[in-house]
Design an enzyme around this catalytic site. Structure first.
Site, short mmCIF file in Angstrom:
data_model
loop_
_atom_site.label_atom_id
_atom_site.label_comp_id
_atom_site.label_asym_id
_atom_site.label_seq_id
_atom_site.Cartn_x
_atom_site.Cartn_y
_atom_site.Cartn_z
N ASP A 13 -3.51 66.87 -66.71
CA ASP A 13 -3.25 67.83 -67.41
C ASP A 13 -3.05 68.85 -66.68
O ASP A 13 -2.36 69.38 -66.80
CB ASP A 13 -4.86 68.30 -67.40
N GLY A 15 0.20 68.29 -67.59
CA GLY A 15 1.28 68.74 -69.22
C GLY A 15 2.83 67.97 -69.04
O GLY A 15 3.31 67.81 -68.98
N LYS A 16 2.19 66.54 -68.39
CA LYS A 16 3.08 65.42 -68.64
C LYS A 16 3.91 65.27 -69.98
O LYS A 16 4.91 64.82 -69.78
CB LYS A 16 2.14 64.33 -68.13
N ASN A 38 -8.57 57.79 -71.65
CA ASN A 38 -8.87 59.28 -71.49
C ASN A 38 -7.77 60.20 -71.44
O ASN A 38 -8.37 61.13 -70.47
CB ASN A 38 -9.54 58.89 -69.75
N GLY A 40 -4.95 62.54 -72.52
CA GLY A 40 -4.88 63.21 -74.12
C GLY A 40 -3.49 64.49 -73.26
O GLY A 40 -3.49 65.30 -72.91
N HIS A 41 -2.22 63.73 -74.72
CA HIS A 41 -0.78 64.52 -74.09
C HIS A 41 -1.07 65.73 -75.53
O HIS A 41 -1.94 65.01 -76.24
CB HIS A 41 0.19 63.97 -74.39
N THR A 42 -0.69 66.41 -75.13
CA THR A 42 -0.42 67.32 -77.11
C THR A 42 0.74 68.03 -76.32
O THR A 42 1.29 68.82 -75.34
CB THR A 42 -1.12 68.76 -76.58
N THR A 128 -14.97 60.56 -68.03
CA THR A 128 -14.80 61.28 -69.63
C THR A 128 -15.39 59.82 -71.09
O THR A 128 -15.77 60.20 -71.81
CB THR A 128 -13.22 60.91 -70.06
N GLN A 224 -3.43 60.51 -65.68
CA GLN A 224 -3.61 61.02 -65.01
C GLN A 224 -3.29 61.51 -64.24
O GLN A 224 -1.92 62.07 -64.29
CB GLN A 224 -4.79 59.53 -64.67
N GLY A 302 -13.35 68.22 -74.16
CA GLY A 302 -13.81 70.12 -74.75
C GLY A 302 -14.55 70.69 -73.35
O GLY A 302 -14.41 72.04 -73.12
N LYS A 331 3.46 75.72 -66.98
CA LYS A 331 2.87 76.98 -67.25
C LYS A 331 3.10 77.82 -66.02
O LYS A 331 2.19 78.77 -66.00
CB LYS A 331 0.69 76.48 -67.08
N LEU A 332 3.89 78.25 -65.65
CA LEU A 332 4.68 79.59 -64.77
C LEU A 332 4.29 80.76 -65.21
O LEU A 332 3.90 81.40 -64.71
CB LEU A 332 5.87 79.48 -64.54
P1 IMP Z 1 -12.95 58.26 -66.43
O1 IMP Z 1 -11.59 57.66 -65.99
O2 IMP Z 1 -12.80 58.68 -67.54
O3 IMP Z 1 -13.37 57.27 -65.63
O4 IMP Z 1 -12.93 59.82 -65.24
C1 IMP Z 1 -13.13 59.40 -63.73
C2 IMP Z 1 -12.87 61.20 -63.32
O5 IMP Z 1 -11.35 61.54 -63.76
C3 IMP Z 1 -12.96 61.97 -64.20
O6 IMP Z 1 -13.06 62.77 -63.40
C4 IMP Z 1 -12.26 62.69 -64.75
O7 IMP Z 1 -12.76 64.11 -65.27
C5 IMP Z 1 -11.02 62.10 -64.67
N1 IMP Z 1 -9.68 62.52 -65.48
C6 IMP Z 1 -9.50 61.13 -66.56
N2 IMP Z 1 -8.89 61.09 -67.45
C7 IMP Z 1 -8.22 62.39 -66.97
C8 IMP Z 1 -7.04 63.01 -67.94
O8 IMP Z 1 -6.37 63.31 -68.47
N3 IMP Z 1 -6.99 64.39 -66.97
C9 IMP Z 1 -7.78 64.67 -66.09
N4 IMP Z 1 -8.79 64.27 -65.22
C10 IMP Z 1 -9.09 62.68 -66.25
#
Ligand code: IMP
Length: 428
Positions: A13, A15-16, A38, A40-42, A128, A224, A302, A331-332
């Protein structure tokens, strides 16, 4: 034939998506190399928000071919829904290509993810629940089903039937659940998704190499982040793939000689979702402030993200693990209202100072941050577009991070919009 990797340097997260979008202008191909939905880019473009999970952010540029590489795990239902949403907003997805070697996430992977988390109780990882771990586990067990299997109904049905024999035993005997009906699921996938996905399925290794050999710019986009990496992260509180820059090689099918530039993305502070060690975590009103002002809730799930101060020890490790050539700070502006800022420069582990990440995780759990305190700037940075417009305290903060981490900060994000960034230093 230069290739660039964009990689998260903390726990995700960072901000890639925004940075990728920013440098995408110069790219012809943008390739996702690991992870699944898993992520999520906004992206905010002309005030309109685009939430992307699987489709690489380059899709928003007409001149870019967005590619989902072999290292990604693809939920075909989610991918089709995402394509439909983007198309409804006027984004043309016809250039999208998906590797035939990428593995599929199917409903039983998601069910297994939910069940394992539930049965782990207080030891749960906080995944996730998108089926990521079970899909990668099947890939390693060599019982995964690949995107290319969608192109042959008989093979797809045969593989699904075989793998479900074993899964259904686990559902029935371990979890007391009803079995998944292989024929029903095969019918659903073969009618609802296979024909619709067919035009996107391709030999993406050739696509990437043709592009590199033609002298085009290729961007490998990680999902990630470094400390969620299966090998280098805070195991077992990690994801099941390799977000580190080296993952681009296996997850897209290129050798390391092509990669010339590795851009690490770090937030001006740190957040983490899910369980696991976090030395600079804040449990006070400053933490609440970061979550509130930074809107630190998962794009995808969420969930409230755990906040903390910037950790230079982690970043030094991220420089090593990824061979970072530069850093982008995002996000400075979220720090605007804080009177003083703290940066973790080392850890104290049972009376011993550590400038680098301790390799034993028990030490990380026991680590107390050693902080340096810097002054805040107390004004709104969201309109700043040039380095010389930054207040002295903001420059001091950024220069301190550069000195602590050892790589130049090229970009600084000061707001969610495409244009809200400052070019800070030149790449080294
Ligand atoms: P999984 O990737 O769903 O198996 O989750 C494993 C760990 O990675 C958990 O702690 C999730 O919260 C974290 N995680 C997975 N994808 C993201 C992401 O895009 N941003 C932040 N944490 C993530």
């Amino acid at each position: 034939m230069p290739a660039t990797v964009v990689v998260g340097t903390q726990w995700g997260d960072e901000g890639k998506g925004k940075l990728t979008d920013l440098i995408a202008k110069e790219m012809q191909l943008v390739v996702r190399y690991q992870g699944g939905h898993n992520a999520g880019h906004t992206l905010v473009v002309d005030g309109e928000s685009f939430a992307l999970q699987l489709v690489p952010s380059g899709v928003l540029y007409d001149h870019i071919t967005p590619v989902i590489g072999n290292g990604v795990v693809v939920d075909p239902f989610v991918l089709l829904a995402e394509i439909a949403t983007l198309e409804a907003k006027g984004v043309d997805c016809s250039r999208l290509r998906v590797s035939g070697n990428a593995h599929l996430i199917l409903p039983y992977h998601q069910e297994l993810d939910r069940l394992t988390e539930r049965y782990l109780g207080k030891n749960k990882l906080g995944t996730t629940k998108r089926g990521i771990g079970p899909a990668y586990a099947d890939k390693a067990m060599r019982v995964g089903i690949r995107v290319q299997d969608l192109l042959d109904a008989d093979i797809f049905r045969e593989k699904l039937t075989a793998v479900l024999v074993d899964k259904n035993k686990v559902f029935a005997r371990v979890y007391n659940r009803l079995p998944e009906d292989a024929d029903e699921l095969a019918d659903r996938v073969l009618t609802e998704v296979a024909p619709a996905l067919e035009p996107y399925i391709a030999d993406t290794v050739s696509l990437v190499h043709d592009s590199l050999e033609a002298g085009q710019n290729v961007l490998f986009e990680g999902a990630q982040a470094t400390f969620l990496d299966l090998d280098h992260g805070t195991y077992p509180f990690v994801t099941s793939s390799n977000p580190v820059a080296g993952g681009a090689c296996t997850g897209a099918g290129v050798g390391p000689r092509y990669i010339q530039r590795v851009v690490g993305i770090a937030k001006a502070y740190v957040t983490r979702v899910g369980a696991g060690p976090f030395p600079t975590e804040l449990f006070d009103s400053v933490g609440d402030h970061l979550v509130e002002v930074g809107r630190e809730f998962g794009t995808n799930t969420g969930r409230r993200r755990r906040p903390g101060w910037f950790d230079a020890v982690m970043l030094r490790q991220a420089v090593r693990l990824n061979s970072l050539s530069e850093l982008a700070i995002t996000k400075l502006d979220i720090l605007d209202a804080l009177e003083t800022l703290q940066v973790c420069v080392a850890y104290d582990v049972n009376g011993v100072r550590h400038d680098h990440l301790p390799y034993h995780q028990s030490d990380l759990h026991a680590a107390t941050p050693i902080y340096e305190t810097l002054p805040g700037w107390g004004c709104d940075l969201t309109g700043v577009t040039e380095r010389h417009q930054l207040p002295a305290a903001a420059v001091q903060y950024l220069e301190f991070l550069e000195q602590q981490v050892g790589v130049p900060i090229t970009y600084v994000g000061v707001g969610p919009g495409r244009e809200q960034f400052v070019h800070f230093s030149d790449a080294g």
